[in-house]
Design a protein around this motif. Structure first.
Motif, short mmCIF file in Angstrom:
data_model
loop_
_atom_site.label_atom_id
_atom_site.label_comp_id
_atom_site.label_asym_id
_atom_site.label_seq_id
_atom_site.Cartn_x
_atom_site.Cartn_y
_atom_site.Cartn_z
N GLU A 153 0.86 -1.18 0.00
CA GLU A 153 0.00 0.00 0.00
C GLU A 153 0.89 1.23 0.00
O GLU A 153 1.71 1.41 0.91
CB GLU A 153 -0.90 -0.01 1.23
N MET A 154 0.72 2.06 -1.01
CA MET A 154 1.58 3.24 -1.17
C MET A 154 0.72 4.49 -1.12
O MET A 154 -0.23 4.62 -1.90
CB MET A 154 2.33 3.17 -2.50
N THR A 155 1.04 5.38 -0.21
CA THR A 155 0.29 6.63 -0.08
C THR A 155 1.24 7.82 -0.25
O THR A 155 2.46 7.65 -0.21
CB THR A 155 -0.40 6.72 1.29
N SER A 156 0.66 8.99 -0.41
CA SER A 156 1.45 10.22 -0.56
C SER A 156 2.59 10.03 -1.55
O SER A 156 3.74 10.38 -1.28
CB SER A 156 2.00 10.66 0.80
N LEU A 157 2.25 9.48 -2.70
CA LEU A 157 3.28 9.16 -3.69
C LEU A 157 3.99 10.40 -4.20
O LEU A 157 3.39 11.48 -4.34
CB LEU A 157 2.66 8.37 -4.84
N LYS A 158 5.28 10.22 -4.46
CA LYS A 158 6.14 11.31 -4.94
C LYS A 158 6.72 10.93 -6.30
O LYS A 158 6.83 9.73 -6.61
CB LYS A 158 7.27 11.54 -3.95
N PRO A 159 7.14 11.89 -7.08
CA PRO A 159 7.76 11.56 -8.37
C PRO A 159 8.95 10.61 -8.22
O PRO A 159 9.18 9.76 -9.10
CB PRO A 159 8.20 12.92 -8.90
N GLU A 160 9.67 10.71 -7.12
CA GLU A 160 10.82 9.83 -6.92
C GLU A 160 10.43 8.39 -6.61
O GLU A 160 11.30 7.52 -6.51
CB GLU A 160 11.75 10.37 -5.82
N ASP A 161 9.16 8.13 -6.42
CA ASP A 161 8.68 6.76 -6.26
C ASP A 161 8.48 6.06 -7.60
O ASP A 161 8.17 4.86 -7.64
CB ASP A 161 7.35 6.73 -5.49
N THR A 162 8.64 6.80 -8.68
CA THR A 162 8.50 6.22 -10.01
C THR A 162 9.52 5.12 -10.22
O THR A 162 10.73 5.34 -10.03
CB THR A 162 8.66 7.30 -11.09
N GLN A 181 4.79 -1.37 -13.35
CA GLN A 181 5.27 0.01 -13.46
C GLN A 181 4.41 0.96 -12.63
O GLN A 181 3.18 0.95 -12.73
CB GLN A 181 5.27 0.46 -14.92
N VAL A 182 5.09 1.79 -11.85
CA VAL A 182 4.43 2.88 -11.13
C VAL A 182 5.05 4.19 -11.60
O VAL A 182 6.27 4.36 -11.54
CB VAL A 182 4.59 2.73 -9.61
N THR A 183 4.22 5.08 -12.08
CA THR A 183 4.69 6.38 -12.54
C THR A 183 3.94 7.47 -11.79
O THR A 183 2.70 7.49 -11.76
CB THR A 183 4.45 6.55 -14.05
N VAL A 184 4.71 8.35 -11.15
CA VAL A 184 4.13 9.45 -10.39
C VAL A 184 4.55 10.76 -11.05
O VAL A 184 5.73 11.10 -11.07
CB VAL A 184 4.58 9.43 -8.92
N SER A 185 3.59 11.44 -11.61
CA SER A 185 3.91 12.65 -12.37
C SER A 185 2.71 13.57 -12.41
O SER A 185 1.56 13.11 -12.48
CB SER A 185 4.32 12.27 -13.80
N SER A 186 3.00 14.87 -12.39
CA SER A 186 1.92 15.84 -12.52
C SER A 186 1.74 16.25 -13.99
O SER A 186 0.86 17.03 -14.30
CB SER A 186 2.21 17.07 -11.66
#
Length: 115
Positions: A81-90, A110-115
């Motif tokens: 379970e991943m919360t408060s994801l950040k771009p560096e979690d990509t 694949q997990v991609t965190v991006s705005s």
């Protein structure tokens, strides 16, 4: 034969959450160590979290407080379970089962965190 199948990855915005699943076959997750690793582009694979026999949990400092690991013994599945994801979690996230003579890996999700 041991098989690990990850699912649940995707593209999210910073601050959002995801739950990754690792469905196991050939072993009982309740009786074995299962780990989540991740590998970002250009970086080495790094350990994220571990759940051991008896439900002992360890979450690495880099994600402490944001990620949790759990399992469902009926479904024979381990979750991240991943919360408060950040771009560096990509990264590509991998499920792992270590034995004394072999490491079993899933195919990754694949997990991609991006705005």
């Amino acid at each position: 034969q041991v098989q690990l199948v990850e699912s649940g990855g995707g593209s999210v915005q910073p601050g959002e959450s995801l739950r990754l699943s690792c469905a196991a076959a050939g072993i009982l997750v309740s009786d074995n160590i299962i780990r989540w690793y991740r590998q970002a582009p250009g970086k080495e694979r790094e350990l994220v979290a571990t759940i051991s026999v008896g439900g002992i949990i360890n979450v690495e400092d880099s994600v402490q407080g944001r990620f949790t690991i759990s399992r469902d013994d009926v479904k024979n599945t381990v979750y991240l379970e991943m919360t408060s994801l950040k771009p560096e979690d990509t990264a590509v996230y991998y499920c792992n089962h270590p034995t004394w003579n072999k490491q079993y890996w899933g195919q990754g999700t694949q997990v991609t965190v991006s705005s």
